[in-house]
Design a protein around this motif. Structure first.
Motif, PDB file in Angstrom:
ATOM      1  N   LYS A   1      -3.381   1.852  -1.899  1.00  0.00           N
ATOM      2  CA  LYS A   1      -4.088   1.648  -0.627  1.00  0.00           C
ATOM      3  C   LYS A   1      -5.574   1.410  -0.862  1.00  0.00           C
ATOM      4  O   LYS A   1      -6.188   0.550  -0.206  1.00  0.00           O
ATOM      5  CB  LYS A   1      -3.867   2.856   0.287  1.00  0.00           C
ATOM      6  N   ARG A   2      -6.153   2.141  -1.803  1.00  0.00           N
ATOM      7  CA  ARG A   2      -7.578   1.932  -2.116  1.00  0.00           C
ATOM      8  C   ARG A   2      -7.806   0.532  -2.659  1.00  0.00           C
ATOM      9  O   ARG A   2      -8.793  -0.133  -2.305  1.00  0.00           O
ATOM     10  CB  ARG A   2      -8.052   2.972  -3.132  1.00  0.00           C
TER      11      ARG A   2
ATOM     12  N   THR B   1      -7.661  -1.952   0.178  1.00  0.00           N
ATOM     13  CA  THR B   1      -8.842  -1.801   1.034  1.00  0.00           C
ATOM     14  C   THR B   1     -10.074  -2.417   0.367  1.00  0.00           C
ATOM     15  O   THR B   1     -10.848  -3.139   1.003  1.00  0.00           O
ATOM     16  CB  THR B   1      -9.097  -0.316   1.338  1.00  0.00           C
TER      17      THR B   1
ATOM     18  N   PRO C   1       2.979   9.855  -4.922  1.00  0.00           N
ATOM     19  CA  PRO C   1       1.844   9.847  -3.993  1.00  0.00           C
ATOM     20  C   PRO C   1       0.518   9.376  -4.588  1.00  0.00           C
ATOM     21  O   PRO C   1      -0.184   8.580  -3.946  1.00  0.00           O
ATOM     22  CB  PRO C   1       1.782  11.310  -3.524  1.00  0.00           C
ATOM     23  N   PRO C   2       0.124   9.812  -5.807  1.00  0.00           N
ATOM     24  CA  PRO C   2      -1.155   9.310  -6.342  1.00  0.00           C
ATOM     25  C   PRO C   2      -1.156   7.784  -6.522  1.00  0.00           C
ATOM     26  O   PRO C   2      -2.194   7.135  -6.312  1.00  0.00           O
ATOM     27  CB  PRO C   2      -1.282  10.032  -7.690  1.00  0.00           C
ATOM     28  N   THR C   3      -0.004   7.235  -6.916  1.00  0.00           N
ATOM     29  CA  THR C   3       0.091   5.783  -7.085  1.00  0.00           C
ATOM     30  C   THR C   3      -0.063   5.072  -5.752  1.00  0.00           C
ATOM     31  O   THR C   3      -0.744   4.043  -5.650  1.00  0.00           O
ATOM     32  CB  THR C   3       1.425   5.409  -7.739  1.00  0.00           C
ATOM     33  N   ASN C   4       0.562   5.610  -4.702  1.00  0.00           N
ATOM     34  CA  ASN C   4       0.431   4.997  -3.379  1.00  0.00           C
ATOM     35  C   ASN C   4      -0.992   5.105  -2.851  1.00  0.00           C
ATOM     36  O   ASN C   4      -1.503   4.165  -2.230  1.00  0.00           O
ATOM     37  CB  ASN C   4       1.411   5.649  -2.402  1.00  0.00           C
ATOM     38  N   ARG C   5      -1.650   6.232  -3.099  1.00  0.00           N
ATOM     39  CA  ARG C   5      -3.041   6.355  -2.651  1.00  0.00           C
ATOM     40  C   ARG C   5      -3.929   5.348  -3.371  1.00  0.00           C
ATOM     41  O   ARG C   5      -4.823   4.737  -2.763  1.00  0.00           O
ATOM     42  CB  ARG C   5      -3.540   7.784  -2.892  1.00  0.00           C
ATOM     43  N   ARG C   6      -3.680   5.162  -4.671  1.00  0.00           N
ATOM     44  CA  ARG C   6      -4.454   4.185  -5.426  1.00  0.00           C
ATOM     45  C   ARG C   6      -4.181   2.768  -4.917  1.00  0.00           C
ATOM     46  O   ARG C   6      -5.108   1.947  -4.804  1.00  0.00           O
ATOM     47  CB  ARG C   6      -4.128   4.296  -6.915  1.00  0.00           C
TER      48      ARG C   6
ATOM     49  N   SER D   1       0.812  -1.218   0.000  1.00  0.00           N
ATOM     50  CA  SER D   1       0.000   0.000   0.000  1.00  0.00           C
ATOM     51  C   SER D   1       0.844   1.266   0.000  1.00  0.00           C
ATOM     52  O   SER D   1       0.317   2.365  -0.198  1.00  0.00           O
ATOM     53  CB  SER D   1      -0.928   0.014   1.215  1.00  0.00           C
ATOM     54  N   TYR D   2       2.147   1.128   0.252  1.00  0.00           N
ATOM     55  CA  TYR D   2       3.050   2.292   0.196  1.00  0.00           C
ATOM     56  C   TYR D   2       4.423   1.810  -0.254  1.00  0.00           C
ATOM     57  O   TYR D   2       5.002   0.910   0.337  1.00  0.00           O
ATOM     58  CB  TYR D   2       3.152   2.979   1.551  1.00  0.00           C
TER      59      TYR D   2
END
Length: 244
Positions: A137-138, A141, A130-135, A123-124
């Motif tokens: 994590k989503r 989840t 940053p946008p890739t890491n946020r995606r 997830s990180y």
């Protein structure tokens, strides 16, 4: 949970940053050599665990899997299904590094289709923007699959920028495999601030080199990779699932 470079300076940096375990999974290196190096750099303060980031499929459609706990070598450039079957037969933990990153990992459709075979999703990743890491994590989840984080360090300075804290002691390779497979509680942590952001950008820039000049050298100058399924070390075991 995942580094690409290993030497005395890496070990010193990991200890200085308070890490207990490094998972070492360099590209295109056979498991016996990875295991030898992991043992060489392990001591009472730091455990280095050997692993393989498997390149499944061909260069145009490759999907990466991080396999922790392999007992026997598995080559790159075999089908995704063939790699899954082999890692599961060996009782290894199957992890998804950098999901949905460019064309080198699993996206949502594959993760949904193979969720029952996946033990953890990254997830990180310190190499991802940053946008890739946020995606990522989503995606983890939505899939309901436990997460992990890693520096994915190709450069020494990135070691310890990201780490995963497990709610259990990890004193051996089998301990980590058990924690991953059983879904042990964990927390993904990374350093804050501009220095971390700068290190992230340096690693991302290195990705550009790795996929241009670095790849050209590997494809055209190096000859057959030691992890190619046709290599004599595999004795034809993977001929039926090889893609090259």
């Amino acid at each position: 949970m995942h580094i690409k470079t290993l030497d005395e300076r890496v070990v010193s940096r990991a200890k200085a940053r308070g890490l207990d375990v490094l998972v070492y999974a360099p590209h295109f290196t056979r498991l016996p050599e990875i295991r030898r190096q992991a043992e060489q750099y392990s001591d009472d303060e730091l455990l280095v665990i050997p692993a393989r980031e498997l390149f499944t499929g061909n260069w145009q459609n490759r999907r990466h899997l991080l396999a922790v706990g392999l007992s026997n070598p598995v080559p790159d450039f075999i089908s995704f299904e063939g790699a899954l079957a082999e890692t599961e037969a060996q009782g290894a933990a199957v992890c998804v590094p950098h999901p949905a990153m460019l064309n080198v990992s699993l996206g949502r459709p594959e993760i949904r289709a193979y969720a029952d075979h996946i033990d953890a999703i990254e997830s990180y990743n310190a190499k991802s923007l940053p946008p890739t890491n946020r995606r990522a994590k989503r995606i983890a989840t939505e899939a309901g699959i436990p997460m992990f984080g890693s520096s994915y360090a190709h450069l020494r300075g990135t070691v310890g920028e990201v780490w995963t804290e497990f709610d259990t002691e990890i004193d051996s390779e089998s301990d980590l495999v058990t924690a991953l497979v059983s879904g042990t509680d964990r927390r993904v942590v990374h350093h804050p601030g501009l220095a971390h952001r700068a290190r992230n950008l340096i690693e991302f820039a290195h990705l550009g080199w790795e996929n241009s000049w670095g790849k050209a050298d590997r494809l055209f100058l190096s000859g057959m990779e030691p992890t190619h399924p046709d290599h004599i070390a595999y004795d034809g075991r993977f001929d039926d699932v090889a893609v090259y």
